[in-house]
Design a protein around this motif. Sequence first.
Motif, short mmCIF file in Angstrom:
data_model
loop_
_atom_site.label_atom_id
_atom_site.label_comp_id
_atom_site.label_asym_id
_atom_site.label_seq_id
_atom_site.Cartn_x
_atom_site.Cartn_y
_atom_site.Cartn_z
N LEU A 75 43.36 63.91 56.17
CA LEU A 75 42.58 62.68 56.29
C LEU A 75 41.23 62.91 55.63
O LEU A 75 40.49 63.83 56.01
CB LEU A 75 42.37 62.32 57.76
CG LEU A 75 41.34 61.21 58.03
CD1 LEU A 75 41.76 59.89 57.40
CD2 LEU A 75 41.10 61.05 59.54
N VAL A 104 45.92 60.46 53.95
CA VAL A 104 45.23 59.21 54.23
C VAL A 104 43.82 59.32 53.67
O VAL A 104 43.07 60.24 54.03
CB VAL A 104 45.19 58.90 55.73
CG1 VAL A 104 44.37 57.65 56.00
CG2 VAL A 104 46.61 58.75 56.27
N ARG A 118 40.31 57.10 53.06
CA ARG A 118 39.58 55.89 53.41
C ARG A 118 38.14 55.99 52.92
O ARG A 118 37.57 57.07 52.84
CB ARG A 118 39.57 55.68 54.93
CG ARG A 118 40.95 55.45 55.55
CD ARG A 118 40.83 55.16 57.05
NE ARG A 118 39.88 54.07 57.30
CZ ARG A 118 40.17 52.78 57.15
NH1 ARG A 118 41.38 52.41 56.73
NH2 ARG A 118 39.26 51.86 57.40
N ASN A 169 50.99 58.42 49.77
CA ASN A 169 49.62 58.43 50.26
C ASN A 169 49.18 57.01 50.63
O ASN A 169 49.60 56.03 50.02
CB ASN A 169 48.69 59.00 49.18
CG ASN A 169 49.06 60.41 48.80
OD1 ASN A 169 48.80 61.35 49.54
ND2 ASN A 169 49.70 60.57 47.64
N LEU A 170 48.32 56.90 51.61
CA LEU A 170 47.75 55.63 52.03
C LEU A 170 46.27 55.65 51.66
O LEU A 170 45.52 56.51 52.14
CB LEU A 170 47.92 55.43 53.53
CG LEU A 170 47.47 54.09 54.10
CD1 LEU A 170 48.23 52.93 53.48
CD2 LEU A 170 47.65 54.10 55.63
N SER A 224 45.52 50.40 51.23
CA SER A 224 45.20 49.84 52.53
C SER A 224 44.11 48.79 52.39
O SER A 224 43.19 48.94 51.59
CB SER A 224 44.72 50.96 53.46
OG SER A 224 44.21 50.45 54.66
#
Length: 452
Positions: free
Chosen positions: A361, A387, A389, A411-412, A452
């Motif tokens: 992450l 992940v 972000r 992958n996100l 996302s």
Amino acid sequence: MKRRQFLTLFGTSLATGALTRPAFAQSAFQQLPLRGAINATSHGVVPDAARDQSITFQKMLDSAAERGEPLFLPAGNYVVSEVSIPEGTVLVGMPGRTILVLGAGTSILRATGKNAVHLSNLVLDGGAGRRPVDALLVAKNIEGLSVQDCIFRRSPADHIRLEACGGKLTGNRFSGAQRFGLFSVDGRDLDIDGNIVSDCADGGIIVHRSRAGHDGTRISGNRVFRIGAHSGGTGQWGNGVNVYRADNVAITDNMIDDCVFSAIRANTTRNIQVTGNRCAQSGETAIYAEFSFESAIIANNLVTGAASGISVTNFNEGGRGATVTGNIIRDLTGAGPYPAMAPGFGIGIAVEADTIVSGNLVDGAPLFGINAGWGPHLRDVVLQANVIRNAHIGIGVSDANGVGQVVIADNLIAARHGAIRAHRWTEVGGEDLLDLPASVPLHITLSGNQVS
């Protein structure tokens, strides 16, 4: 001086030149057979005497070792220096109250060529002077060195300097060194366990070798914080844990905060394991495997507030072979302690060769969440099930001439300026590769990635 030049010289010159672990909760009086132990005062060693007692102290140690008996040192201050520790010495003090103060020499205690030495519940105090000193404790070729529940403070140089030593350093406190807290060169399967290292001018725990080879040091459960880089540089100083040329080292379950450069820096190592560490407020890259490293496991670490997160690079120097899995990297700053070379700070995870990056992450990366390769330095990399972000660019991947294969799958990604973008050195392609599948370079395989 450049880092690479310094490290070569540094490794050569070194070769010549309140946390208590549960396992050690019992006092020294419970651990050791001190009933009938020799009391220092019976040998004329006097607590709180203003004079230097090195000669009397030496005779006392020699006598105790010859009789095979432990030695108890009552509370008080003892001014001593250059005292040689005999074979089989067991020296125990009153916790926090038996204080050995550095006299006129370059060390307080020295041990050379001994099979077993045990020190516990002592305070070694360097007096905060700045004159030339080796270390408060200097040990060479000790197979079974045991230093437990001691306090080392205010050294004008290193607190402990070890050469070719094995054994255990457990439950000690190191603070205020003008150089390193704990320095080992050419170690022999040393355990550095459950210590507190703080406020050191140039480094916390340092494990080096004069030549690359097996070392086997285990660095576990320590707290390291407020580590400076008084001598400057671009990473040779200012690290919480620094490993150089030492193979088969494990760095596990440590808490490392507020280092001017890296929390953990491994240079030219093989088979290094960096797992379960919490690294906060690193001024540069928090965790490094660099230069000609081989086979690194970097797993389940928590990195917060660093300039960059994890770097597994220098394929141009032979650096290759790693797994980077299960790490959490948050709130990177992108601002380092010196003007950054391209691609810059602010990268969550950077890798180059023969590496798997999975299950991580990355939340808050001012540049790339994950970056694969730089220029032609890219070969056989898998980026899967991560992940990402709050990144500037989610995943960057080199598209320069001569690069190898990359798989980017499942992958996100949440990024402000593209989920996956290729770059050629400092030139970043304008299109997001997820938006234009036909433009994906042949060396990149994309599958199952989501925005996302």
